[in-house]
Design a protein around this motif. Structure first.
Motif, PDB file in Angstrom:
ATOM      1  N   UNK A   1       0.830  -1.195   0.000  1.00 18.41           N
ATOM      2  CA  UNK A   1       0.000   0.000   0.000  1.00 18.41           C
ATOM      3  C   UNK A   1       0.872   1.255   0.000  1.00 18.41           C
ATOM      4  N   UNK A   2       0.342   2.354  -0.555  1.00 16.93           N
ATOM      5  CA  UNK A   2       0.977   3.663  -0.442  1.00 16.93           C
ATOM      6  C   UNK A   2       0.463   4.358   0.810  1.00 16.93           C
ATOM      7  N   UNK A   3       1.370   4.854   1.639  1.00 16.65           N
ATOM      8  CA  UNK A   3       1.005   5.567   2.865  1.00 16.65           C
ATOM      9  C   UNK A   3       1.577   6.975   2.798  1.00 16.65           C
ATOM     10  N   UNK A   4       0.823   7.953   3.337  1.00 18.31           N
ATOM     11  CA  UNK A   4       1.233   9.353   3.278  1.00 18.31           C
ATOM     12  C   UNK A   4       0.988  10.020   4.625  1.00 18.31           C
ATOM     13  N   UNK A   5       2.006  10.696   5.140  1.00 18.72           N
ATOM     14  CA  UNK A   5       1.878  11.537   6.324  1.00 18.72           C
ATOM     15  C   UNK A   5       1.822  12.990   5.872  1.00 18.72           C
ATOM     16  N   UNK A   6       0.900  13.763   6.447  1.00 13.18           N
ATOM     17  CA  UNK A   6       0.716  15.161   6.053  1.00 13.18           C
ATOM     18  C   UNK A   6       0.763  16.047   7.288  1.00 13.18           C
ATOM     19  N   UNK A   7       1.570  17.107   7.208  1.00 12.46           N
ATOM     20  CA  UNK A   7       1.619  18.137   8.237  1.00 12.46           C
ATOM     21  C   UNK A   7       1.133  19.441   7.613  1.00 12.46           C
ATOM     22  N   UNK A   8       0.113  20.052   8.208  1.00 12.83           N
ATOM     23  CA  UNK A   8      -0.438  21.311   7.717  1.00 12.83           C
ATOM     24  C   UNK A   8       0.059  22.457   8.593  1.00 12.83           C
ATOM     25  N   UNK A   9       0.620  23.504   7.959  1.00 14.95           N
ATOM     26  CA  UNK A   9       1.135  24.641   8.723  1.00 14.95           C
ATOM     27  C   UNK A   9       1.223  25.871   7.819  1.00 14.95           C
ATOM     28  N   UNK A  10       1.335  27.028   8.447  1.00 11.62           N
ATOM     29  CA  UNK A  10       1.572  28.274   7.725  1.00 11.62           C
ATOM     30  C   UNK A  10       3.075  28.470   7.578  1.00 11.62           C
ATOM     31  N   UNK A  11       3.539  28.621   6.348  1.00  9.34           N
ATOM     32  CA  UNK A  11       4.974  28.823   6.113  1.00  9.34           C
ATOM     33  C   UNK A  11       5.343  30.236   6.571  1.00  9.34           C
ATOM     34  N   UNK A  12       6.305  30.368   7.478  1.00 12.54           N
ATOM     35  CA  UNK A  12       6.658  31.711   7.961  1.00 12.54           C
ATOM     36  C   UNK A  12       7.349  32.537   6.882  1.00 12.54           C
ATOM     37  N   UNK A  13       7.377  33.823   7.095  1.00 10.09           N
ATOM     38  CA  UNK A  13       8.133  34.717   6.217  1.00 10.09           C
ATOM     39  C   UNK A  13       9.545  34.870   6.765  1.00 10.09           C
ATOM     40  N   UNK A  14      10.485  35.216   5.904  1.00 11.27           N
ATOM     41  CA  UNK A  14      11.858  35.409   6.324  1.00 11.27           C
ATOM     42  C   UNK A  14      12.781  35.444   5.124  1.00 11.27           C
ATOM     43  N   UNK A  15      14.031  35.820   5.369  1.00  8.10           N
ATOM     44  CA  UNK A  15      15.004  35.863   4.280  1.00  8.10           C
ATOM     45  C   UNK A  15      15.377  34.462   3.812  1.00  8.10           C
ATOM     46  N   UNK A  16      15.196  33.478   4.703  1.00  8.12           N
ATOM     47  CA  UNK A  16      15.381  32.078   4.346  1.00  8.12           C
ATOM     48  C   UNK A  16      14.482  31.250   5.254  1.00  8.12           C
ATOM     49  N   UNK A  17      13.803  30.264   4.673  1.00  4.31           N
ATOM     50  CA  UNK A  17      12.919  29.386   5.423  1.00  4.31           C
ATOM     51  C   UNK A  17      13.290  27.939   5.107  1.00  4.31           C
ATOM     52  N   UNK A  18      13.412  27.110   6.134  1.00  7.92           N
ATOM     53  CA  UNK A  18      13.801  25.711   5.940  1.00  7.92           C
ATOM     54  C   UNK A  18      12.855  24.795   6.688  1.00  7.92           C
ATOM     55  N   UNK A  19      12.746  23.573   6.197  1.00 12.09           N
ATOM     56  CA  UNK A  19      12.022  22.517   6.900  1.00 12.09           C
ATOM     57  C   UNK A  19      12.950  21.318   6.979  1.00 12.09           C
ATOM     58  N   UNK A  20      13.026  20.693   8.154  1.00  7.11           N
ATOM     59  CA  UNK A  20      13.882  19.533   8.372  1.00  7.11           C
ATOM     60  C   UNK A  20      13.113  18.491   9.163  1.00  7.11           C
TER      61      UNK A  20
END
Length: 292
Positions: A179-198
């Motif tokens: 089966x295909x499984x998917x995890x989803x996180x919903x959030x507002x992307x902050x503003x800034x000179x650089x934005x990262x997700x880890x």
């Protein structure tokens, strides 16, 4: 004419990425996985080598301890996805930024003696400790250790694995299903000179049969809304017999999506096996951070 194409798929981001130094203080080196999709547009097999051009002081090598690694062959008019383990041979300070240039060379023989073509790629690597950041503000830190998973869907919180001793994580559990499984996180992307997700991930493949056959996870994909940040077509992890390799870190520069409201960050994969097996993908220490 042989064309060695620019890397189009790479862990964390295309040519720049941030490494979280949390938990690395007791180590003597840090390994980073680069995934290079290289195309062979000639009528004969080509053989690919990667060479670290700079720095030349030994700060960076591949995991074989040298500045060169033979990646293997590409069939005519086809492509291959190669994984390179880039090793920094000391742990840097938080806030440090390195640049590493790698040359991808194409040879027409398996002795790597006749060079046909080459292209260079420069990577910018930024190191930060997101438990006490120097240059970033942490907007979201999901460690699941209180048993909750705010704004997550598709999986469940578990204590079966964690980056922290006695902690919790978020798991996609396929059981013995294909089966295909998917995890989803919903959030507002902050503003800034650089934005990262880890985030950190770990995979467990556990056979339940006395006859152990291949178990695998394939077609791994990370997206922000409909934008693909990273994908591996075909096998991502496979094993015979059981597998648990520990935790890996992955991250992306999402500055171009700064200010997006209600963004959906998703991690998905297809889980399969030839015989009954448990297959799980754990997610932990999910971070969204920005530079002011």
């Amino acid at each position: 004419m042989v064309v060695v194409n620019d890397i189009v798929i790479i862990d964390r981001s295309v040519d720049s990425f941030v490494v979280d130094l949390w938990g690395l203080s007791g180590l003597t080196y840090v390994d980073m996985t680069l995934t290079a999709r290289i195309f062979n547009q000639s009528s004969r097999t080509q053989y690919i080598k990667a060479v670290i051009v700079s720095p030349t002081d030994g700060t960076y090598t591949f995991d074989n301890g040298t500045s060169e690694v033979q990646l293997g062959a590409i069939n005519p008019f086809w492509y291959s996805d190669f994984k390179l383990i880039l090793r920094r041979n000391s742990i840097p300070s938080a806030g440090q930024v390195d640049t590493v240039t790698i040359r991808f060379e194409s040879y027409k023989d398996d002795t790597y003696s006749t060079l046909v073509d080459s292209v260079t790629k420069t990577y910018t690597i930024e190191f930060e400790d997101f438990s006490a950041p120097v240059n970033y503000v942490v907007d979201i830190l999901d460690e699941f250790d209180d048993g909750s998973a705010p704004n997550w869907s598709g999986g469940t919180v578990t204590d079966r694995a964690s980056v922290r001793a006695g902690g919790y994580s978020y798991v996609l559990d396929a059981g013995d299903s294909n089966v295909t499984k998917t995890a989803v996180k919903t959030f507002d992307v902050p503003s800034g000179s650089k934005v990262v997700v880890l985030f950190y991930y770990a995979i467990r493949l556990d056979s339940k049969s006395s006859y152990t056959d291949w178990m695998y996870i394939k077609d791994y994909q990370v997206k922000l809304n409909d934008n693909i940040l990273y994908q591996v077509d075909g096998y991502f992890r496979y094993s015979k017999p059981d597998l648990f390799e520990g935790w890996f870190q992955q991250g992306f520069d999402i500055t171009q999506y700064a200010g997006t409201l209600g963004a959906q960050f998703s991690i998905s994969a297809y889980f399969a096996d030839e015989y009954a097996a448990d297959k799980e993908l754990f997610i932990d220490r999910f971070i969204v951070a920005h530079k002011p």
